[in-house]
Design an enzyme around this catalytic site. Structure first.
Site, PDB file in Angstrom:
ATOM      1  N   TRP A 142       0.814  -1.216   0.000  1.00  0.00           N
ATOM      2  CA  TRP A 142       0.000   0.000   0.000  1.00  0.00           C
ATOM      3  C   TRP A 142       0.847   1.265   0.000  1.00  0.00           C
ATOM      4  CZ3 TRP A 142      -4.551  -0.576  -1.824  1.00  0.00           C
ATOM      5  CH2 TRP A 142      -5.185  -1.832  -1.703  1.00  0.00           C
TER       6      TRP A 142
ATOM      7  N   ASP B 116      -1.201   6.572   6.515  1.00  0.00           N
ATOM      8  CA  ASP B 116      -2.338   5.800   6.018  1.00  0.00           C
ATOM      9  C   ASP B 116      -2.627   4.701   7.036  1.00  0.00           C
ATOM     10  OD1 ASP B 116      -4.161   4.140   4.859  1.00  0.00           O
ATOM     11  OD2 ASP B 116      -2.887   3.535   3.172  1.00  0.00           O
TER      12      ASP B 116
ATOM     13  N   LYS C 207     -11.921  -1.517   7.597  1.00  0.00           N
ATOM     14  CA  LYS C 207     -11.278  -2.483   8.495  1.00  0.00           C
ATOM     15  C   LYS C 207     -11.760  -2.293   9.938  1.00  0.00           C
ATOM     16  CE  LYS C 207      -8.678  -3.632   4.960  1.00  0.00           C
ATOM     17  NZ  LYS C 207      -9.111  -4.734   4.091  1.00  0.00           N
TER      18      LYS C 207
END
Lengths: 328, 328
Positions: B69, B139, B163
Site C-alpha cells: 500500500w 495511512d 477495516k
C-alpha cells in the site's frame, strides 16, 4: 454474513455485482459498447472528473445551465476545461429551459453537458437535445430510471445514487467506451474511468453496501414492469399534484413553464408565506415529511422519485385541499 | 425512517454527525486544532488528493515504502508531487521495516508519508517515526483505532473505514488545520480538504449510512473501555496466534521480522503448500472464513481487526493444532 462484511474480491460479491450490472443493462437497454461503472464521490466529484477524462488540456466544453446543479457542474469543471456556458436560464430564475434554438454550441467542444432534471428548481427536459456529433453528457442524478433511457443519444450518463437508485455514496455511470481513451493528461489511476472500466469498478474497494442496494432496486424496478411502467406511474403522480396546485385558485402556485415542469420535483408556494410554518407543521404531523423547499427558493417542494407511491401523492393532495379549506 | 432515507441537511443527521465526531475526539484525544473529516473515495483516492492538498506545484514529498500500500500511495501521488522514496524494504520482500537510520529524508519535503500497518505483508510500525518538523502523514486504513493515537505526532491521519471503522465507501481523516491552507493549485472545490472542513464534510451529500455506522462503532469502542483497552485486547490476540505459529515446530511459519510483526494482519504459510487447499476447506467448514492469503503472497492470512473477538483467535489456534495433528 452481511454484504458489508464480505470481501469485494470474493465470489459472492463478484456474482452480485455481475447480476446487478446485467439487470441494469436489461432495464435500460444499455448497448455493449457502453461501460457501466459504480463509482464513489457523489455527482459533484464527477463534475470535476468528467472534464479530466473527456477533455484534453486546452479543450473547451459546452455547458447548458438550467438550474443550480448545472451551474455547479460548470463551476467545478472550470479548473480542467475551458467552460463555455452555451445557454443559461438564470435570467428567468430558471423557470423555463433555455430554448434549444438559442444554444451557442461550439462544434469543436469536447462534449455538451446538461442537467435533464433540476432538483431544486423543478425544471426538466422532456426531450433529449440534439447536439450533433458532439458527445452529450447528462447529470441524471434526480431523474435516472424514472423513464426509459435512449442510451445511444448520450456519450456519458451519470447519477448520484441517492434519489432513484440507493443510498448515498455511490455514483452510477454509463459511458460510451470509445470516450474512455480521451483521458491523456497526467492524473492518478483512481481518477481514470478507463481504469475503473478495465477493473469492473473495483480499482479500489467500492461502496459495497450501496452497490448491493442498487442491485435490489434494479430487481424491484424489473418487478414493477420496468422503466416504461415507472414512466407512466411517474406521469400520473406528477399530473395529480400539478392539477391540485393549478386547480387551487391560486392558493398554491408553481411558477415553472408548463413545458418544463419536472415529474420528479414539484416546488410550490402558498399564496401567503405566513402559512408556510403551519403548512409544514401540519403536513409533518400528518406523516407527510420533508416538504420544505430548498433554502434558495423557500416555499415547498414535493419530490416524486420512483420510491414514492401514488398513494403518497393522493395523501398530499388530500392534505393540501383540507389545509386550504381550514386556513381559508 | 432509516438514516439512508434522511436528508444529510436535516436536524437528525446533523446531530448524529456531531455526536459521532465528538465521540471520536474523546476516544482518540484529538486536539481542537485538528479537523475531523468524513470523506468518500477510499484511501486510494486520497493517495492522490493528499499531495494535491498538502504540496505546492513543484514540491517534493518523502515516501516510506514498507509494503504494497505504501508503494501504491507513492505511485498515485506521482502526478501531483515530486515523489522521493526515502526508504523501501522491497528488497527484503517487505519482511522487515526499513531501519529509521537509513531513511533518506529531505528536510524541505512537503510531508513524509508512511503506512503504519501493511495489510497484505503483515508488517507494522510499533513506534511513531520521528521526522522532525516535516508533517507526518499516515495511512492508517488497517490499524486505526486499534490502539491509542498520539495525534500531535502527525500532520494528517487517514483511513478507509472498512477495516476498523465501518462499511466501505467512507474515509476518516484527521488533519492539522494549518496544513489545509497549503492547497493553492487549481482544483475543483470538491477536492479541497479546506472546503470539506469548512462545510463539516458536507460539501456534497456524504456517505450517510457509512457515517452512521462509524458512529455506532465509536460508541461501541467507548463501551469496550476505549483505545487502551482495544490495544491490550489486540496485543493478546496477536500474541496467541504468533505463539501458535512459532510453537508449531515449523508446521506453520511467519517470516516477518519479530519487531515488525503486525497485530492486525498475520500472514502464515504451511510447511507444505499442498496442504493449503485442505486447510482452507476445513477451516471454512469449521466457520473460520476468509483465511486465504493475498494472491501476491499465497498462503494464509488471519486479520485480527477490532471486531474479531479473542474467542475467534482461540478457535483458529485450536483448529490449527487439530489440523496439524490430523495431517501430520
Amino acid at each position: 454474513m452481511s454484504v458489508m462484511e464480505q470481501s469485494h474480491r470474493g465470489k459472492r460479491f463478484i456474482a452480485m455485482a455481475a447480476r446487478t450490472e446485467a439487470d441494469l443493462r436489461e432495464l435500460a437497454a444499455i448497448p455493449d459498447d457502453y461501460a457501466v461503472l459504480f463509482l464513489q464521490g457523489g455527482a459533484t466529484q464527477h463534475f470535476a472528473q468528467i472534464p479530466m477524462n473527456l477533455a484534453g488540456e486546452g479543450d473547451g466544453a459546452d455547458y447548458i445551465v438550467n438550474g443550480h446543479w448545472g451551474a455547479k457542474a460548470a463551476s467545478e469543471a472550470a479548473p480542467y476545461v475551458r467552460v463555455n456556458v452555451a445557454a443559461d436560464s438564470k435570467a428567468d430564475d430558471y423557470r423555463r429551459l433555455p430554448p434549444r434554438a438559442e444554444w451557442k454550441l461550439d462544434p469543436r467542444a469536447a462534449y455538451v453537458h446538461y442537467t435533464p432534471n433540476e432538483t431544486i428548481h423543478g425544471v426538466q427536459h422532456h426531450d433529449i437535445p440534439d447536439v450533433g456529433e458532439v458527445p452529450l453528457v447528462a447529470d441524471m442524478s434526480s431523474d435516472i430510471l424514472s423513464a426509459p433511457l435512449d442510451v445511444r443519444r448520450y456519450g456519458l450518463i451519470y447519477a448520484g445514487a441517492q434519489k432513484n437508485i440507493g443510498p448515498s455514496g455511490l455514483v452510477l455511470m454509463i459511458v460510451r467506451r470509445d470516450l474512455l481513451a480521451r483521458a491523456t493528461r497526467p492524473m492518478a489511476k483512481i481518477f481514470r474511468y478507463a481504469e475503473q472500466a478495465a477493473n469492473d469498478s473495483m480499482l479500489n474497494t467500492p461502496n459495497t453496501w450501496g452497490w448491493y442496494l442498487a442491485g435490489l432496486t434494479f430487481q424491484w424496478l424489473k418487478a414493477q414492469g420496468g422503466l416504461a411502467a415507472m414512466a407512466e406511474r411517474n406521469r400520473v403522480k406528477a399530473e395529480r399534484l400539478y392539477a391540485a396546485i393549478d386547480g387551487s385558485g391560486g392558493y398554491y402556485r408553481n411558477a415553472i413553464d408548463l413545458a418544463a415542469r419536472s415529474r420528479m420535483n414539484v416546488p410550490f408556494t402558498l399564496h401567503d408565506n405566513a402559512l408556510d410554518a403551519p403548512f409544514l407543521a401540519e403536513s409533518e404531523a400528518a406523516g407527510l415529511i420533508a416538504l420544505k423547499g430548498h433554502k434558495a427558493l423557500g416555499g415547498m417542494r414535493a419530490s416524486l422519485y420512483n420510491a414514492v407511491p401514488l398513494e403518497a401523492v393522493d395523501a398530499l393532495v388530500a392534505f393540501m385541499r383540507d389545509f386550504a379549506a381550514r386556513h381559508g
